[in-house]
Scaffold this motif. Structure first.
Motif, short mmCIF file in Angstrom:
data_model
loop_
_atom_site.label_atom_id
_atom_site.label_comp_id
_atom_site.label_asym_id
_atom_site.label_seq_id
_atom_site.Cartn_x
_atom_site.Cartn_y
_atom_site.Cartn_z
N LYS A 1 -5.29 -6.13 -14.75
CA LYS A 1 -5.64 -5.85 -13.57
C LYS A 1 -4.69 -6.56 -13.23
CE LYS A 1 -9.88 -8.84 -13.35
NZ LYS A 1 -10.93 -9.43 -13.21
N ARG A 2 -4.21 -7.87 -13.62
CA ARG A 2 -3.22 -8.78 -12.67
C ARG A 2 -2.59 -9.50 -14.20
NH1 ARG A 2 -7.82 -12.01 -12.66
NH2 ARG A 2 -8.51 -11.54 -10.84
N PHE A 3 -1.42 -9.79 -12.96
CA PHE A 3 -0.45 -10.87 -14.45
C PHE A 3 0.59 -11.63 -13.70
CE2 PHE A 3 1.73 -7.06 -13.70
CZ PHE A 3 3.39 -7.09 -13.87
N THR A 4 1.22 -12.57 -14.51
CA THR A 4 2.11 -13.27 -13.71
C THR A 4 3.65 -13.38 -14.33
OG1 THR A 4 0.53 -15.42 -12.97
CG2 THR A 4 2.94 -15.97 -13.16
N MET A 5 4.53 -12.48 -13.96
CA MET A 5 6.00 -12.44 -14.08
C MET A 5 7.17 -13.03 -13.87
SD MET A 5 7.17 -9.42 -11.90
CE MET A 5 8.24 -9.07 -12.71
N GLY A 6 8.35 -13.58 -13.88
CA GLY A 6 8.92 -14.35 -13.99
C GLY A 6 9.91 -13.61 -12.32
N ASN A 7 10.27 -13.77 -11.57
CA ASN A 7 11.24 -13.77 -10.18
C ASN A 7 12.33 -13.38 -11.14
OD1 ASN A 7 12.21 -13.10 -8.07
ND2 ASN A 7 12.46 -15.32 -7.59
N LYS B 1 -2.63 0.42 -4.21
CA LYS B 1 -2.78 -1.00 -3.55
C LYS B 1 -2.45 -2.04 -4.76
CE LYS B 1 -5.90 -0.16 0.24
NZ LYS B 1 -6.91 -0.43 0.93
N LEU B 2 -1.12 -2.87 -4.22
CA LEU B 2 -1.28 -4.17 -5.13
C LEU B 2 -0.66 -5.06 -4.19
CD1 LEU B 2 2.02 -3.17 -7.32
CD2 LEU B 2 -0.55 -3.35 -7.73
N LYS B 3 -1.29 -7.12 -4.68
CA LYS B 3 -1.28 -7.91 -3.88
C LYS B 3 -0.10 -8.52 -5.13
CE LYS B 3 -3.94 -11.98 -2.96
NZ LYS B 3 -4.84 -12.93 -3.22
N GLU C 1 0.75 -1.35 -0.31
CA GLU C 1 0.01 0.27 -0.18
C GLU C 1 1.41 1.09 -0.15
OE1 GLU C 1 -3.43 2.22 2.91
OE2 GLU C 1 -3.03 0.15 3.16
N GLY C 2 0.50 2.22 -0.93
CA GLY C 2 1.47 3.26 -0.65
C GLY C 2 1.11 4.74 -0.52
N ASP C 3 1.78 5.17 -0.26
CA ASP C 3 1.73 6.54 0.32
C ASP C 3 2.32 7.91 -0.64
OD1 ASP C 3 0.34 8.47 2.29
OD2 ASP C 3 2.07 8.11 3.33
#
Length: 935
Positions: free
Chosen positions: A114-120, A145-147, A69-71
């Motif tokens: 709204k979402r994606f899967t990326m490599g580490n 906010k990100l999850k 969560e960013g401020d």
């Protein structure tokens, strides 16, 4: 296997199995760097990376959920979509159809992710190519906010890394709060920005003021320019406007990189990303030909600045002078603005050529404001002749919004041209000595160079401290040649102050009777210099809590100058528990009690000596105890009680002195006797005495220099003074110490009753009481001040000044429905009237059974005034010297407001209380200042 061992192994196995989810946690959550951020700036892939280091590897079935969560930042849907598609295009990240959604924007359908899967990313700066290195599911759950779902591998992953992509939305500090969904990582807040997020490219501040003489000659204070991002000063033009028609800029000023340079130059210094890149060669000052109160700082375009990190540049000492010979005292303000010469683009070229065909090719392009301004200065004829562009157009040109305008005081115009500033102050404990911590550095400025050069003596006076004795730094030969038994040496370091010794630098003699006063000779400054810098060493007065002030007074100065050079905290608190009250010609019993309490633990060190003595009386014996782990020993020497610390305290300890006996017959002559407490724990540790044969301890101050160097000079240099010489050093030992006034009081015997009960003597006839004798006319005294010293008091804004010197008070005047009220206790303090004294002037306070507070001020043999809460009257009784009594004379005219308790302190009407003490009273409503004077 024994049952006990089996149970232990089973229990251990159970603990390992059940505790794994609880101890898998990220022990290091970090970002790779903080950034210089401005409002509305985007941070894109590759700018900043977020890393999780995990103690126990995350395996494929054991994914971890992390919430961000960013401020002051936002994960904008447009930026998030670009991020997802960049990762998919560059590193093969996965975007499923269910990961997208569509919105209508201005009539057009737009698809967002709204979402994606990326490599580490792991330990690299790009996504890993194989699933063995893990994956991260990134989901946008809100504007800020990100999850994150950290997915491990069969082998387990201990480092997860991904870039951060966001947009700065507001000023302030940009931060990122991180939490886990299952409590397996500790909550963390990371700071994303270097300093505050701003919305400007440059920040200007006036960080210092200078003094301009009444004749109008002088310099401006310091201006600081800070870049928010790199390369923001290059090619800029800064306009400075003086807010006074009396003062104008001096023409044709040059800059310098040397603070000690020609006084006619201003100085340029750079730091941070611009250090060694911006100097006087890159900054030019130009005065407006139309309005001499306007000047311009031109920062040349410099390729060395490009790509540099943000930096700072300070400009100090721009020269000014009077415009018409009539300068008013006061503050000089300046307005600082960043110029925008975009309008000059229209004058830059005509049909692709420069305005003057003869200079074609001199400038290929006027790309910066500095180039435009310099071009205008060099070719004013072209601009003025063909387009009518004048200095007035330049002076009124547009102001850029890339820097906020600054309006502040930049100089002070005063009749006293001298100024004093504290370059290094101190925070000391009274009596404690440390050469590194006790050094003060002072600067005296003289812009007109009229008062410092070859100008007689400079007297320095300390309040709250003394000049530190530093004799031990001198050689034996120098001391033998220059020693005086009534002086010691201190060290005052300066290139312009003449020392007292021919062969030793920086040592000045101090009279032991006035250890807080140093008198030095001014050796003269260079004719071009307007500053005097010097440093000296202090020892705080142990009986004092508060500011250490320095008063500097030159023999030919108009007025002395005062500055606060530090603070002192007393090492101990001394309390008189039981006073000794005796009758003359009656033997004094063992009595009296004094406590000495440390303000913090271990204020006294082992072998420290405390000396207790009573004025004109010799102590024979006393009981000495200590608590909180402190151990002490004591003995009597030359009528003084010497207490040596054997062991330091665990917590702040109290030493108690009680059951004091006096030498001889114990018959104390009529009078009052003060007590004194000194010693190394109370003051500087510079002198040794032989406390016992096997030990030595240190006392305060410096001993008298021995008269016979051949006999006992070695003792002096070895730091020892024999007990036989103790009495010779008493003045130095108690040079700065605690004083207990009237510790011993011997009274006259009572006159026997000549007509005791049962006596057969006839009872004398009771005569009628005579009428009160008229009051003598001289009760106020010849000066009409009731015996008080001539005093001028100002109270304003929580500060009080007595005859120009600041005195600490606890209250400030209050206006209650038009009546000015003052704190009566503070007023008594300012007048030097002590609390709860049996004799002499005194202030007392008590509360009656009905809750009424009563303050009584007694001016001995003059007047008594009484003030009660809830009453607007001040009762007055004057002393009748004919009868030796105080007789009521009524009260002053009632005030509009009654005395009252405010915040625990008693306030009374200002005018009535002042006039009853013989003062003229006034109130300056403009400055909210109460003024009392009996001069």
């Amino acid at each position: 296997m024994k049952l006990r061992n089996k149970l232990a192994m089973m229990l251990t196995a159970t603990m390992i199995t059940t505790c794994v989810p609880m101890v898998t946690f990220a022990n290091d959550t970090s970002i790779d760097k903080t950034l210089i951020l401005r409002k509305d700036d985007p941070v894109t892939t590759g700018d900043q990376y977020l890393t999780f280091k995990v103690d126990i590897d995350v395996t494929s079935p054991d994914a971890m959920e992390v919430y961000l969560e960013g401020d002051n930042i936002e994960f904008e849907k447009e930026l998030f979509t670009e991020w997802a598609r960049y990762e998919a295009g560059e590193y093969g990240s996965t975007i499923e159809p269910s990961d997208e959604y569509t919105e209508t924007v201005d009539g057009t359908e737009v698809t967002y992710v709204k979402r994606f899967t990326m490599g580490n990313y792991g330990e690299d700066t790009q996504a890993s190519a194989t699933a063995d290195d893990g994956e991260i599911l990134v989901e946008r759950t809100g504007d800020n906010k990100l999850k994150l779902t950290l997915k491990g591998s069969d082998a387990g992953i201990d480092i997860f890394r991904l870039p951060l992509v966001y947009k700065v939305t507001d000023t302030g500090e940009a931060t990122l709060e991180i939490k886990s969904g299952d409590g397996r990582i500790e909550e963390t807040t990371l700071t994303l920005s270097k300093g505050e997020v701003g919305d400007k490219d440059l920040v200007a501040k006036i960080t210092g003021t200078d003094i301009i003489s009444i004749e109008g000659k002088g310099k401006l204070g310091e201006i600081e320019f800070s870049e928010i991002a790199g390369d923001q000063l290059s090619g800029r033009v800064i306009k400075i406007t003086l807010d006074s028609s009396d003062i104008e800029f001096v023409e044709d000023q040059e800059g310098s990189d040397d603070d000690e340079s020609d006084d006619s130059k201003f100085t340029v210094s750079s730091s941070l990303g611009l250090i060694s890149k911006v100097d006087a060669d890159h900054v030019k000052f130009v005065r407006s030909e139309e309005d001499h109160t306007i000047g311009y700082l031109i920062f040349d375009e410099n390729s060395e600045w490009l790509g540099s990190s943000p930096g700072k540049v300070k400009i100090e000492g721009l020269n000014v002078e009077d415009s018409d010979g009539d300068v008013s005292t006061g503050e000089l303000e300046a307005t600082i603005e960043l110029m925008d010469f975009a309008a000059m683009d229209a004058f830059e070229m005509e049909n692709g050529d420069f305005l003057n065909p003869d200079i074609q090719g001199e400038e290929s392009n006027l790309t910066t404001d500095a180039k435009k301004f310099n071009y205008f200065i060099g070719h004013k004829g072209d601009f003025t002749g063909r387009y009518g562009l004048t200095w007035d157009d330049i002076d009124t040109a547009d102001v850029s919004d890339k820097m906020s305008e600054v309006d502040d005081v930049i100089a002070k115009i005063t009749e006293n041209e001298l100024g004093i500033s504290v370059e290094t102050d101190v925070d000391v404990i009274g009596g404690k000595w440390d050469e590194d911590d006790n050094k003060v550095k002072i600067k005296i400025t003289d812009p007109t160079r009229e008062f410092l050069q070859d100008n007689g003596k400079l007297t320095l006076t300390l309040e709250g401290a003394i000049f530190a004795p530093m004799t031990s730094e001198l050689g034996k030969d120098a001391i033998e040649e220059n020693a005086d038994e009534d002086e010691f040496f201190t060290k005052i370091e300066s290139d312009n102050i003449e020392d007292d010794l021919e062969d030793e630098e920086d040592f000045i003699k101090i009279e032991e009777s006035n250890p807080n006063v140093a008198e030095v000779e001014l050796d003269g400054l260079d004719e071009s210099s307007s500053e005097l810098e010097f440093s000296f060493y202090v020892v705080g007065n142990p009986g004092y809590n508060g500011d250490i002030t320095l008063t500097a007074d030159g023999s030919k100065w108009d007025e002395p100058m005062t500055a606060t050079v530090g603070t002192v905290t007393q090492p101990v608190e001394v309390n008189l528990i039981q006073q000794i009250v005796l009758v003359e010609n009656e033997k004094a019993p063992a009595m009296g009690m004094v406590t000495i309490t440390e303000t913090a633990d271990k204020m006294f060190s082992a072998d420290d000596v405390i000396v207790f003595g009573v004025e004109d009386l010799d102590i024979e014996d006393a009981e000495v105890t200590a608590d909180n782990g402190m151990q002490v020993d004591s003995k009597i020497s030359d009528g003084h009680l010497l207490i040596q610390v054997q062991r330091r305290s665990n917590d702040p300890a109290t030493i108690t002195i009680s059951d004091i006996k006096f030498d001889g017959t114990g018959y104390i002559a009529f009078g009052e006797y003060d007590a004194y407490i000194g010693g190394q724990g109370i003051h500087a540790a510079n002198t040794f005495i032989n406390f016992e044969e096997s030990k030595s301890s240190r006392l305060v101050g410096k001993p008298d220099d021995p008269d016979d160097w051949n006999e006992n000079g070695d003792d002096y240099f070895n730091g020892e003074v024999n007990l036989e010489e103790f009495s010779e050093d008493i003045d130095e030992i108690f040079a700065v110490a605690f004083s207990l006034d009237n510790f011993v009081v011997s009274t006259l015997p009572m006159i026997p009753d000549l007509n005791p009960p049962g006596s057969t003597l006839p009872t004398p006839e009771i005569m009628p009481e005579p009428e009160p004798t008229p009051q003598p006319e001289d009760v106020a005294g010849p000066d009409g001040n009731y015996g008080l010293a001539d005093t001028y008091i100002e109270i304003s804004g929580g500060r009080a000044y007595v005859n120009g010197k600041e005195i600490k008070v606890n209250t400030e005047p209050k206006n209650i429905d038009g009546t000015t009220m003052v704190g009566v206790a503070d007023l008594a303090t300012l007048l030097g009237i002590p609390r709860d004294q049996e004799f002499g002037n005194s202030l007392t306070y008590h509360q009656e059974t009905d809750g009424t507070g009563v303050v009584t001020i007694r001016l001995e043999d003059r007047r008594i005034i009484e003030v009660r809460t809830g009453s607007n009257k001040i009762n007055i009784s004057d002393y009748n010297s004919l009868t030796g009594t105080y007789v009521s004379i009524g009260n002053l005219s009632p005030a509009a407001q009654a005395a009252r308790i405010i915040d625990g302190r008693m306030f009374v009407p200002m005018r009535q209380i002042g006039e009853s003490l013989g003062f003229d009273v006034s109130w300056n409503s403009a400055t909210k200042t109460a003024i009392f004077t009996n001069m």
